[in-house]
Design an enzyme around this catalytic site. Structure first.
Site, PDB file in Angstrom:
ATOM      1  N   SER A  94      41.033  51.509  42.641  1.00 38.58           N
ATOM      2  CA  SER A  94      39.794  51.271  41.771  1.00 38.58           C
ATOM      3  C   SER A  94      38.627  52.096  42.429  1.00 38.58           C
ATOM      4  O   SER A  94      37.683  51.968  41.622  1.00 38.58           O
ATOM      5  CB  SER A  94      39.474  49.818  41.669  1.00 38.58           C
ATOM      6  OG  SER A  94      39.280  49.122  42.783  1.00 38.58           O
TER       7      SER A  94
ATOM      8  N   ASP B  85      52.834  40.428  38.576  1.00 40.71           N
ATOM      9  CA  ASP B  85      53.270  39.292  39.711  1.00 40.71           C
ATOM     10  C   ASP B  85      52.154  38.596  39.813  1.00 40.71           C
ATOM     11  O   ASP B  85      51.321  38.616  40.598  1.00 40.71           O
ATOM     12  CB  ASP B  85      53.474  40.057  40.942  1.00 40.71           C
ATOM     13  CG  ASP B  85      54.246  39.203  42.036  1.00 40.71           C
ATOM     14  OD1 ASP B  85      54.170  37.901  41.750  1.00 40.71           O
ATOM     15  OD2 ASP B  85      54.577  39.662  43.080  1.00 40.71           O
ATOM     16  N   HIS B  86      52.072  37.337  39.040  1.00 38.74           N
ATOM     17  CA  HIS B  86      51.052  36.433  38.927  1.00 38.74           C
ATOM     18  C   HIS B  86      51.518  35.008  38.993  1.00 38.74           C
ATOM     19  O   HIS B  86      52.667  34.712  38.940  1.00 38.74           O
ATOM     20  CB  HIS B  86      50.165  36.549  37.638  1.00 38.74           C
ATOM     21  CG  HIS B  86      49.361  37.648  37.588  1.00 38.74           C
ATOM     22  ND1 HIS B  86      48.471  37.768  36.588  1.00 38.74           N
ATOM     23  CD2 HIS B  86      49.287  38.518  38.254  1.00 38.74           C
ATOM     24  CE1 HIS B  86      47.615  39.011  36.741  1.00 38.74           C
ATOM     25  NE2 HIS B  86      48.018  39.513  37.748  1.00 38.74           N
TER      26      HIS B  86
ATOM     27  N   ASN C  51      45.359  34.409  41.437  1.00 35.38           N
ATOM     28  CA  ASN C  51      46.620  34.189  41.932  1.00 35.38           C
ATOM     29  C   ASN C  51      46.718  33.673  43.380  1.00 35.38           C
ATOM     30  O   ASN C  51      47.638  33.066  43.667  1.00 35.38           O
ATOM     31  CB  ASN C  51      47.642  35.504  41.526  1.00 35.38           C
ATOM     32  CG  ASN C  51      47.543  35.808  40.201  1.00 35.38           C
ATOM     33  OD1 ASN C  51      47.810  35.266  39.348  1.00 35.38           O
ATOM     34  ND2 ASN C  51      46.977  37.150  40.167  1.00 35.38           N
TER      35      ASN C  51
ATOM     36  N   LYS D 114      40.786  57.346  34.978  1.00 31.93           N
ATOM     37  CA  LYS D 114      39.625  58.055  35.551  1.00 31.93           C
ATOM     38  C   LYS D 114      40.179  59.192  36.383  1.00 31.93           C
ATOM     39  O   LYS D 114      40.907  58.940  37.763  1.00 31.93           O
ATOM     40  CB  LYS D 114      38.782  57.007  36.563  1.00 31.93           C
ATOM     41  CG  LYS D 114      37.985  56.172  35.780  1.00 31.93           C
ATOM     42  CD  LYS D 114      37.276  55.089  36.543  1.00 31.93           C
ATOM     43  CE  LYS D 114      36.511  54.385  35.756  1.00 31.93           C
ATOM     44  NZ  LYS D 114      35.560  53.376  36.750  1.00 31.93           N
TER      45      LYS D 114
ATOM     46  N   GLY E 154      44.951  42.480  45.530  1.00 30.31           N
ATOM     47  CA  GLY E 154      45.212  41.111  44.796  1.00 30.31           C
ATOM     48  C   GLY E 154      43.860  40.533  43.897  1.00 30.31           C
ATOM     49  O   GLY E 154      42.740  41.123  43.955  1.00 30.31           O
ATOM     50  N   GLU E 155      43.993  39.228  43.427  1.00 28.16           N
ATOM     51  CA  GLU E 155      43.061  38.758  42.361  1.00 28.16           C
ATOM     52  C   GLU E 155      42.918  37.306  42.847  1.00 28.16           C
ATOM     53  O   GLU E 155      43.971  36.583  43.295  1.00 28.16           O
ATOM     54  CB  GLU E 155      43.290  38.662  41.043  1.00 28.16           C
ATOM     55  CG  GLU E 155      43.456  40.203  40.392  1.00 28.16           C
ATOM     56  CD  GLU E 155      43.973  40.034  38.827  1.00 28.16           C
ATOM     57  OE1 GLU E 155      42.972  39.623  38.245  1.00 28.16           O
ATOM     58  OE2 GLU E 155      45.209  40.022  38.942  1.00 28.16           O
TER      59      GLU E 155
END
Length: 321
Positions: free
Chosen positions: A173, A37-38, A110, A194, A106-107
């Site tokens: 993360s 979703d970007h 975006n 991991k 989020g990033e």
């Protein structure tokens, strides 16, 4: 047995092809599907980024069996959590109960587009926590009023609210995100095999809940072609989440990965048509304790060939691990 999923990678194809591809994935036997979703692709060479929620609505109508899921939606900056709740409820109804809402912090890539700035990680985690609480409340079907640290909701109500709301997954993360997921999520999402992430998730309340991973692969009958395509379109993947979440544009990702070589990418992404190499890429997720793994086929131009090959050769091999 680990379930194997297919990724509708919105950075690799336009909306009509994405729907056609997930229909084909259902036909060849994939167990579930996820979609990114970007607003932007990571690299301009990927070339696409349609609105994921319109794609999901179309996919819900075009398919009949395969589960759908966002992998993942950020419910804090580009979207208000009240709107995410409405979208998720609608897709759950359209899909007749086949949708799961994957959420994450989020990033910048975006979220910067709405001009609200990009907060630090600690603030993003606080915003995510508050957003999940709002979404959960709205899934209850009643009017919601909320005046919190980051969000306001004024007399909101979902008028088309499924009796069984979508399960919520949270991407992790590190320790803080695992704590949030263990406490608030129905499942956990990670892009690295991991085991310590799953252990932390369990420690904070996630024991017994599904855990979903994702693995990039690049199928092509010609391995050199696959390596070249993986390098052109997916070399961003090796930067790691803590770096990738801060880069604001495809240009920044291009600059950050300018010294990544094709052989570097091929060392981390199976390329070609060697079934054993693809199985070995998934195996660490199984050994770490993941219950589901979604495959990302790099390159929109090879989706159909990949899906046919996967249905005939790869899925049986993966299920025989």
């Amino acid at each position: 047995m680990v379930q194997i999923g297919y990724t509708m990678m919105t950075e690799h194809a336009g909306p009509r092809q994405l729907v056609e591809d997930v229909v084909h994935a259902e036909q060849v036997g994939f167990d579930f599907s996820v979609t990114s979703d970007h607003y932007f692709p990571w690299l301009a060479t990927q070339g696409h980024s349609p609105y994921a929620w319109a794609v999901l609505g179309a996919a819900a109508q075009a398919t009949s069996r395969i589960p759908l899921m966002t992998y993942v939606t950020c419910p804090t900056v580009r979207y208000h959590p009240a709107i995410v709740a409405q979208k998720a409820a609608t897709v759950q109804l359209l899909s007749e109960g086949r949708f799961r809402l994957g959420l994450g912090a989020g990033e910048a890539l975006n979220e910067h587009v709405v001009g609200a700035g990009w907060p630090g990680m600690a603030t993003r985690h606080e915003m995510l926590t508050e957003a999940v609480e709002i979404i959960r409340a709205l899934f209850g079907g009643d009017y919601v009023n909320h005046h919190g640290t980051y969000f306001d909701v004024e007399a909101a109500k979902l008028w088309d609210c499924p009796a069984d709301p979508p399960p919520i997954g949270i991407a992790v993360s590190g320790e803080r995100s695992c704590e949030i997921a263990g406490r608030l999520a129905d499942l956990v999402i990670a892009v690295e095999p991991k085991g310590e992430l799953l252990t932390a998730f369990d420690r904070h309340g996630g024991s017994g809940k599904p855990r979903v991973g994702q693995v990039p692969v690049c199928y092509d009958a010609d391995r050199e072609t696959a390596v070249r395509r993986a390098h052109e379109q997916f070399r961003w993947f090796g930067g790691g989440w803590k770096v990738n979440s801060e880069l604001p544009s495809p240009t920044a990702f291009k600059a950050a990965t300018q010294f990544v070589r094709p052989e570097d990418v091929a060392a981390s992404i199976p390329c070609g048509d060697d079934v054993d190499a693809f199985v070995e890429a998934v195996r660490p997720y199984k050994e770490a304790g993941f219950t589901e793994v979604a495959l990302v086929q790099v390159g929109g131009e090879r989706q159909r060939e990949f899906l046919d090959w996967a249905g005939e050769k790869l899925l049986p091999a993966l299920r025989g691990m």
